[in-house]
Design a protein around this motif. Structure first.
Motif, PDB file in Angstrom:
ATOM      1  N   ASP A  97       0.819  -1.211   0.000  1.00 24.38           N
ATOM      2  CA  ASP A  97       0.000   0.000   0.000  1.00 24.38           C
ATOM      3  C   ASP A  97       0.852   1.260   0.000  1.00 24.38           C
ATOM      4  O   ASP A  97       0.376   2.333   0.346  1.00 24.38           O
ATOM      5  N   ALA A  98       2.123   1.119  -0.375  1.00 27.19           N
ATOM      6  CA  ALA A  98       3.028   2.266  -0.428  1.00 27.19           C
ATOM      7  C   ALA A  98       3.846   2.185  -1.709  1.00 27.19           C
ATOM      8  O   ALA A  98       4.147   1.095  -2.191  1.00 27.19           O
ATOM      9  N   GLU A  99       4.187   3.356  -2.258  1.00 28.26           N
ATOM     10  CA  GLU A  99       4.948   3.384  -3.504  1.00 28.26           C
ATOM     11  C   GLU A  99       5.892   4.576  -3.523  1.00 28.26           C
ATOM     12  O   GLU A  99       5.589   5.625  -2.962  1.00 28.26           O
ATOM     13  N   VAL A 100       7.023   4.411  -4.171  1.00 24.62           N
ATOM     14  CA  VAL A 100       7.976   5.500  -4.339  1.00 24.62           C
ATOM     15  C   VAL A 100       7.419   6.466  -5.381  1.00 24.62           C
ATOM     16  O   VAL A 100       7.068   6.061  -6.482  1.00 24.62           O
ATOM     17  N   VAL A 101       7.325   7.745  -5.012  1.00 16.00           N
ATOM     18  CA  VAL A 101       6.819   8.755  -5.945  1.00 16.00           C
ATOM     19  C   VAL A 101       7.863   9.818  -6.269  1.00 16.00           C
ATOM     20  O   VAL A 101       7.660  10.630  -7.170  1.00 16.00           O
ATOM     21  N   HIS A 102       8.960   9.818  -5.537  1.00 18.36           N
ATOM     22  CA  HIS A 102      10.045  10.764  -5.809  1.00 18.36           C
ATOM     23  C   HIS A 102      11.339  10.193  -5.248  1.00 18.36           C
ATOM     24  O   HIS A 102      11.363   9.598  -4.179  1.00 18.36           O
ATOM     25  N   GLU A 103      12.411  10.434  -6.014  1.00 14.69           N
ATOM     26  CA  GLU A 103      13.734  10.048  -5.530  1.00 14.69           C
ATOM     27  C   GLU A 103      14.753  10.995  -6.125  1.00 14.69           C
ATOM     28  O   GLU A 103      14.679  11.350  -7.303  1.00 14.69           O
ATOM     29  N   ASP A 104      15.682  11.439  -5.310  1.00 19.62           N
ATOM     30  CA  ASP A 104      16.811  12.228  -5.782  1.00 19.62           C
ATOM     31  C   ASP A 104      18.045  11.741  -5.038  1.00 19.62           C
ATOM     32  O   ASP A 104      17.996  10.665  -4.429  1.00 19.62           O
ATOM     33  N   ASP A 105      19.117  12.483  -5.065  1.00 16.49           N
ATOM     34  CA  ASP A 105      20.339  11.987  -4.438  1.00 16.49           C
ATOM     35  C   ASP A 105      20.337  12.129  -2.922  1.00 16.49           C
ATOM     36  O   ASP A 105      21.238  11.632  -2.259  1.00 16.49           O
ATOM     37  N   GLN A 106      19.308  12.748  -2.348  1.00 11.64           N
ATOM     38  CA  GLN A 106      19.236  12.941  -0.902  1.00 11.64           C
ATOM     39  C   GLN A 106      18.113  12.146  -0.219  1.00 11.64           C
ATOM     40  O   GLN A 106      18.323  11.603   0.851  1.00 11.64           O
ATOM     41  N   VAL A 107      16.935  12.145  -0.836  1.00 14.77           N
ATOM     42  CA  VAL A 107      15.753  11.573  -0.184  1.00 14.77           C
ATOM     43  C   VAL A 107      14.924  10.733  -1.142  1.00 14.77           C
ATOM     44  O   VAL A 107      15.046  10.849  -2.362  1.00 14.77           O
TER      45      VAL A 107
END
Length: 139
Positions: free
Chosen positions: A61-71
């Motif tokens: 019930d959770a999904e990655v919606v943003h990723e960068d080099d920090q978070v």
């Protein structure tokens, strides 16, 4: 959510749509992170341990919606994730409010995802958890 959180959100949510990652992260860092260093590290380790579920498990019930080099920002469709962190770190009601507000503020700054009925959980990347610095108001 307390009224003061809404006011802070309105002031802080001025990032333009073409803002660079650096500008977005600058806005994020100017929002006080209520998490302790131990909590940041624990959350980063948790994400690493369950990364497959967040990224590829169709039954989660959770999904990655943003990723960068920090978070990494995860959309938690049930509210389970934030509640678990509140429980694991025995947060007071005031700490809990600050934690919820901070996750929402950072997610709004970094994504265009709709957060009205979904809770965001912001994970530091492992190795970056100890590098976060809280800036003062005039930096």
């Amino acid at each position: 959510m307390p009224v003061w959180v809404l006011c802070v959100s309105m002031e802080q949510n001025n990032a333009t749509t073409d803002a660079t990652l650096t500008e977005s992260l600058s806005a994020v860092y100017n929002t006080d992170d209520p998490r302790s260093e131990a909590m940041k590290i624990s959350m980063a380790e948790h994400f690493e341990d369950f990364e497959h579920e967040y990224r590829q498990d169709p039954h989660t019930d959770a999904e990655v919606v943003h990723e960068d080099d920090q978070v990494i920002v995860v959309a938690d469709h049930t509210g389970h994730e934030l509640n678990e962190w509140v429980s694991d770190f025995n947060m007071t009601e005031e700490d809990c409010d600050a934690f919820y507000a901070w996750n929402h503020e950072v997610a709004r700054e970094l994504t265009d995802h709709g957060w009205a009925v979904v809770d965001p959980v912001v994970f530091d990347k492992l190795g970056k958890a100890t590098r976060h610095v809280e800036f003062g108001g005039d930096e």
